[in-house]
Scaffold this active site. Structure first.
Site, PDB file in Angstrom:
ATOM      1  N   ASP A   9      16.320   1.772  -2.263  1.00  0.00           N
ATOM      2  CA  ASP A   9      15.108   1.767  -1.461  1.00  0.00           C
ATOM      3  C   ASP A   9      14.985   3.183  -0.869  1.00  0.00           C
ATOM      4  O   ASP A   9      15.958   3.940  -0.835  1.00  0.00           O
ATOM      5  CB  ASP A   9      15.255   0.717  -0.356  1.00  0.00           C
ATOM      6  CG  ASP A   9      14.096   0.739   0.610  1.00  0.00           C
ATOM      7  OD1 ASP A   9      12.942   0.784   0.163  1.00  0.00           O
ATOM      8  OD2 ASP A   9      14.357   0.732   1.840  1.00  0.00           O
ATOM      9  N   ASP A  11      12.529   4.248   2.188  1.00  0.00           N
ATOM     10  CA  ASP A  11      12.307   4.268   3.639  1.00  0.00           C
ATOM     11  C   ASP A  11      13.451   3.563   4.362  1.00  0.00           C
ATOM     12  O   ASP A  11      13.665   2.366   4.170  1.00  0.00           O
ATOM     13  CB  ASP A  11      10.989   3.544   3.982  1.00  0.00           C
ATOM     14  CG  ASP A  11       9.769   4.267   3.425  1.00  0.00           C
ATOM     15  OD1 ASP A  11       9.809   5.498   3.298  1.00  0.00           O
ATOM     16  OD2 ASP A  11       8.767   3.581   3.128  1.00  0.00           O
ATOM     17  N   GLY A  46      10.205  -2.764   4.963  1.00  0.00           N
ATOM     18  CA  GLY A  46      10.240  -3.115   3.541  1.00  0.00           C
ATOM     19  C   GLY A  46       9.030  -3.875   3.030  1.00  0.00           C
ATOM     20  O   GLY A  46       8.878  -4.021   1.827  1.00  0.00           O
ATOM     21  N   ARG A  49       1.880  -2.722   3.125  1.00  0.00           N
ATOM     22  CA  ARG A  49       0.965  -2.324   4.207  1.00  0.00           C
ATOM     23  C   ARG A  49       0.139  -3.516   4.697  1.00  0.00           C
ATOM     24  O   ARG A  49       0.014  -3.766   5.895  1.00  0.00           O
ATOM     25  CB  ARG A  49       0.030  -1.232   3.669  1.00  0.00           C
ATOM     26  CG  ARG A  49      -0.594  -0.391   4.731  1.00  0.00           C
ATOM     27  CD  ARG A  49      -1.457   0.705   4.106  1.00  0.00           C
ATOM     28  NE  ARG A  49      -0.708   1.588   3.212  1.00  0.00           N
ATOM     29  CZ  ARG A  49      -1.268   2.499   2.421  1.00  0.00           C
ATOM     30  NH1 ARG A  49      -2.589   2.644   2.411  1.00  0.00           N
ATOM     31  NH2 ARG A  49      -0.544   3.269   1.630  1.00  0.00           N
ATOM     32  N   SER A 114       6.400   1.444  -0.773  1.00  0.00           N
ATOM     33  CA  SER A 114       5.380   2.346  -0.222  1.00  0.00           C
ATOM     34  C   SER A 114       4.529   2.988  -1.302  1.00  0.00           C
ATOM     35  O   SER A 114       5.034   3.438  -2.322  1.00  0.00           O
ATOM     36  CB  SER A 114       6.055   3.449   0.592  1.00  0.00           C
ATOM     37  OG  SER A 114       5.104   4.408   0.971  1.00  0.00           O
ATOM     38  N   ARG A 115       3.228   3.058  -1.035  1.00  0.00           N
ATOM     39  CA  ARG A 115       2.347   3.778  -1.952  1.00  0.00           C
ATOM     40  C   ARG A 115       2.426   5.281  -1.729  1.00  0.00           C
ATOM     41  O   ARG A 115       1.823   6.058  -2.445  1.00  0.00           O
ATOM     42  CB  ARG A 115       0.908   3.295  -1.758  1.00  0.00           C
ATOM     43  CG  ARG A 115       0.776   1.848  -2.111  1.00  0.00           C
ATOM     44  CD  ARG A 115      -0.620   1.558  -2.608  1.00  0.00           C
ATOM     45  NE  ARG A 115      -0.971   0.219  -2.207  1.00  0.00           N
ATOM     46  CZ  ARG A 115      -2.033  -0.097  -1.505  1.00  0.00           C
ATOM     47  NH1 ARG A 115      -2.878   0.845  -1.131  1.00  0.00           N
ATOM     48  NH2 ARG A 115      -2.266  -1.339  -1.186  1.00  0.00           N
ATOM     49  N   ASN A 116       3.148   5.683  -0.698  1.00  0.00           N
ATOM     50  CA  ASN A 116       3.317   7.105  -0.412  1.00  0.00           C
ATOM     51  C   ASN A 116       4.686   7.622  -0.859  1.00  0.00           C
ATOM     52  O   ASN A 116       5.069   8.743  -0.522  1.00  0.00           O
ATOM     53  CB  ASN A 116       3.176   7.350   1.093  1.00  0.00           C
ATOM     54  CG  ASN A 116       1.799   6.938   1.606  1.00  0.00           C
ATOM     55  OD1 ASN A 116       0.796   7.458   1.147  1.00  0.00           O
ATOM     56  ND2 ASN A 116       1.748   5.995   2.539  1.00  0.00           N
ATOM     57  N   ASP A 168      17.666  -1.512   3.267  1.00  0.00           N
ATOM     58  CA  ASP A 168      17.829  -1.645   4.726  1.00  0.00           C
ATOM     59  C   ASP A 168      16.988  -2.794   5.281  1.00  0.00           C
ATOM     60  O   ASP A 168      16.990  -3.021   6.491  1.00  0.00           O
ATOM     61  CB  ASP A 168      17.412  -0.353   5.443  1.00  0.00           C
ATOM     62  CG  ASP A 168      15.924  -0.149   5.398  1.00  0.00           C
ATOM     63  OD1 ASP A 168      15.314  -0.355   4.325  1.00  0.00           O
ATOM     64  OD2 ASP A 168      15.325   0.201   6.440  1.00  0.00           O
TER      65      ASP A 168
HETATM   66  C1  BG6 Z   1       8.116   0.291   2.723  1.00  0.00           C
HETATM   67  C2  BG6 Z   1       8.339   0.401   4.205  1.00  0.00           C
HETATM   68  O1  BG6 Z   1       8.977   1.154   2.053  1.00  0.00           O
HETATM   69  O2  BG6 Z   1       6.770   0.612   2.387  1.00  0.00           O
HETATM   70  C3  BG6 Z   1       7.331  -0.431   4.963  1.00  0.00           C
HETATM   71  O3  BG6 Z   1       9.646  -0.023   4.507  1.00  0.00           O
HETATM   72  C4  BG6 Z   1       5.922  -0.070   4.517  1.00  0.00           C
HETATM   73  O4  BG6 Z   1       7.497  -0.217   6.331  1.00  0.00           O
HETATM   74  C5  BG6 Z   1       5.790  -0.207   3.009  1.00  0.00           C
HETATM   75  O5  BG6 Z   1       4.973  -0.917   5.154  1.00  0.00           O
HETATM   76  C6  BG6 Z   1       4.397   0.187   2.511  1.00  0.00           C
HETATM   77  O6  BG6 Z   1       4.205   1.542   2.771  1.00  0.00           O
HETATM   78  P1  BG6 Z   1       2.835   2.328   2.601  1.00  0.00           P
HETATM   79  O7  BG6 Z   1       3.253   3.778   2.713  1.00  0.00           O
HETATM   80  O8  BG6 Z   1       2.301   2.001   1.239  1.00  0.00           O
HETATM   81  O9  BG6 Z   1       1.920   1.890   3.677  1.00  0.00           O
HETATM   82 MG    MG Z   2      13.492   0.334   3.591  1.00  0.00          MG
END
Ligand code: BG6
Ligand code: MG
Length: 215
Positions: A9, A11, A46, A49, A114-116, A168
């Site tokens: 993972d 984040d 985890g 959004r 995450s999309r980022n 995590d």
């Molecule tokens: C996960 C994070 O990796 O990505 C979450 O642990 C988050 O907290 C999720 O909400 C989605 O992230 P993003 O950047 O697409 O909003």
């Molecule tokens: Mg995480």
């Protein structure tokens, strides 16, 4: 079953973006007058959004347009925060364990909801250290569904039982289990107690010890 690949993972495991996610949601919650504590935030670790927003709302109803605007706003705050990320922001032990895995010839993926994630991985300069990156854009259902980890395994060319997930978040541990993978939970037992092995973090972690304790 041999261990041939590690799926990390991002984040909260390789870097502390979990804190940036929290602060971005907190800013939005404060602006909208919604109580939101650090403890509330643990349940958001985890998860996607959209699901994070649902948890933040705790049953409050808003229109779909408003929901979209809130998620966009949170994401803007988040993007502002991660613009500053440098390779210094790798969590203690992350660089070392990735190096050990590489040297041992094991495969490495990052699987983030995450999309980022791509942006964060690039800023951390992790691309050369990994074989595969899958993220919130890669699948329909993110964690706790197994899809993201199963896709990572497929792209690595490994069977799920030969992969180890490092997570995590409770949602991530559930996803790893649903994918039929062994998993290492980083953090408090209340959060990641369902993992096969629980550690406080990656600092000081040696590959040989991990392999012994997981087999
Ligand atoms: C996960 C994070 O990796 O990505 C979450 O642990 C988050 O907290 C999720 O909400 C989605 O992230 P993003 O950047 O697409 O909003
Ligand atoms: Mg995480």
């Amino acid at each position: 079953m041999a261990i041939r690949a590690f799926i990390f993972d991002l984040d909260g495991v390789l870097t502390d973006t979990a804190e940036h996610h929290y602060r971005a949601w907190k800013q939005l919650a404060d602006e909208e007058g919604i109580p939101f504590t650090r403890q509330d935030n643990e349940a958001l670790r985890g998860v996607s959004r959209q699901e994070s927003l649902n948890l933040l709302l705790k049953g409050r109803r808003i229109s779909p347009q408003q929901a979209q605007e809130w998620m966009d706003r949170k994401n803007r705050y988040y993007l502002e925060r991660i613009r500053q990320i440098t390779p210094q922001e790798l969590l203690p032990g992350a660089r070392e364990i990735l190096g050990e895995l590489r040297a041992a010839g094991l495969k490495i993926a990052i699987a983030s909801a995450s999309r980022n994630a791509a942006q964060v991985v690039n800023r951390l300069e992790l691309r050369p250290q990994i074989d595969v990156l899958v993220d919130g854009n890669s699948v329909e259902r993110t964690k706790p569904a197994p899809d993201l980890f199963l896709l990572a395994a497929r792209l690595l060319g490994e069977a799920p039982e030969n992969c180890v997930v490092v997570e995590d978040a409770a949602a991530g541990i559930a996803a790893a289990r649903a994918a039929g993978m062994r998993c290492i939970g980083l953090g408090p037992v209340e959060q990641v107690g369902a993992a096969d092995l629980v550690l406080p973090g990656l600092e000081g972690v040696r590959l040989r010890e991990l392999l012994e304790r997981l087999s």
